[in-house]
Write a protein that holds these residues in place. Structure first.
Motif, short mmCIF file in Angstrom:
data_model
loop_
_atom_site.label_atom_id
_atom_site.label_comp_id
_atom_site.label_asym_id
_atom_site.label_seq_id
_atom_site.Cartn_x
_atom_site.Cartn_y
_atom_site.Cartn_z
N PRO A 187 14.98 -92.39 -39.75
CA PRO A 187 14.30 -92.45 -38.46
C PRO A 187 14.50 -93.79 -37.78
O PRO A 187 14.90 -94.78 -38.41
N GLY A 188 14.22 -93.79 -36.46
CA GLY A 188 14.26 -95.04 -35.72
C GLY A 188 15.65 -95.43 -35.26
O GLY A 188 16.61 -94.66 -35.34
N TRP A 189 15.73 -96.65 -34.76
CA TRP A 189 16.96 -97.20 -34.19
C TRP A 189 18.02 -97.39 -35.26
O TRP A 189 17.75 -97.94 -36.34
N SER A 191 22.34 -94.37 -33.27
CA SER A 191 21.43 -93.40 -32.67
C SER A 191 20.19 -94.16 -32.24
O SER A 191 19.66 -94.97 -33.00
N SER A 236 17.08 -93.16 -31.61
CA SER A 236 15.79 -92.79 -32.16
C SER A 236 15.90 -91.43 -32.85
O SER A 236 16.88 -90.69 -32.67
N THR A 237 14.86 -91.09 -33.60
CA THR A 237 14.80 -89.78 -34.23
C THR A 237 14.77 -88.67 -33.19
O THR A 237 15.26 -87.56 -33.42
N GLU A 238 14.17 -88.97 -32.04
CA GLU A 238 14.03 -87.95 -30.98
C GLU A 238 15.31 -87.78 -30.16
O GLU A 238 15.41 -86.84 -29.37
#
Length: 294
Positions: free
Chosen positions: A204-206, A244, A246-248
């Motif tokens: 998750p995250g950056w 990426s 973020s997770t979203e």
């Protein structure tokens, strides 16, 4: 289709839209399902058409610290080429390429760059994009036209779908932290949550990290669509960058590169290739789509 797009398609169900704007792939679909996703970027195709799904990195990828480097006793300066304060991804993705040849299953794009106050690199580059069955092959060649020998690199910047159940498989021997300016920081063993050797979800995250000691192979699985994609890079590529926000985010980038980011400032073992005038660097990456087994 417009004058700025070329459609490649075959009977098996692979369709790829290509643009001479930045030498970009705009979309890639397998029987209607996206395997590369259009994403807004600072590239030329995005500026005109709104998004792109993959673009070439030439004559280098990622950023150069301080917008300059010293090479064989000479200092070279580059100008920022986007809103980022550091020069980013070379010039290829920001230039209109010409079409050398095309048919229903392939297109060859060409660009010639002169040295200027913004860049010391003078070169000629050709990108060939070919579909065959469930395979998409991207070949990139650059020839140095400068009187000086200079360090060159190549890469590709694809955007893959990121779904909740996405799994990534890739092996590398080393991971680089990220520091200020989105530059690589310290080298370290690959952290457990970023070890994709046996397959793992994206953390998750950056994410914005370089990995080297890569074996040139990658696989991504999307259980939601029942598809998988394998990537095979030739020996020119020993580094990948995983990005990426973020997770979203609906995408992640797995960027095969011939060199580490910022290798111009840390050349030892960085992967850049010395090209004298007339010498050439080339690399090929093949993406293959597969159905997931039961």
């Amino acid at each position: 289709m417009t004058d700025d797009t070329v459609l490649l398609e075959n009977e098996e169900g692979l369709t790829v839209e290509v643009s001479p704007l930045g030498g970009a792939i705009l979309t890639a679909r397998w029987r209607g399902a996206p395997v590369l996703v259009p994403t807004p970027t600072p590239g030329l195709a995005s500026q005109v058409l709104g998004a792109e799904a993959c673009f070439p990195l030439v004559p280098f990828g990622n950023r150069i610290e301080g917008n300059g480097f010293r090479y064989e006793g000479r200092d070279y300066t580059l100008a920022p080429n986007t809103a980022d304060p550091l020069v980013l991804h070379g010039e290829g993705w920001l230039r209109r390429w010409s079409i050398l040849r095309q048919d229903r299953h392939s297109v060859a794009l060409h660009d010639r760059q002169a040295a200027s106050a913004a860049t010391p690199f003078a070169y000629e580059t050709v990108q060939t994009i070919t579909i065959d069955g469930a395979s998409l092959t991207l070949s990139l060649t650059v020839a140095n036209h400068s009187a000086d020998a200079l360090p060159y690199g190549l890469g590709l910047h694809p955007y893959f779908p990121r779904t909740p159940d996405t799994r990534l498989f890739a092996h590398a021997s080393r991971h680089w932290t990220e520091r200020e300016g989105h530059l690589p920081g310290a080298a370290q063993p690959v952290p457990r949550d970023r070890d994709f050797t046996s397959g793992a979800p994206l953390p998750p995250g950056w994410l914005n990290n370089a990995f080297d000691g890569w074996d040139g192979k990658m696989r991504v699985e999307w259980p939601e669509t029942g598809l998988a994609l394998s990537l095979d890079a030739d020996e020119s590529f020993g580094v990948f960058v995983l990005y990426s926000p973020s997770t979203e985010a609906e995408f992640f980038c797995f960027e095969p590169m011939s060199h580490r980011p910022n290798a111009h400032r840390r050349p030892e073992g960085g992967g850049l290739v010395r090209l004298a005038q007339g010498e050439t660097l080339e690399g090929t990456v093949t993406l293959r789509i597969h159905a997931l087994g039961p």
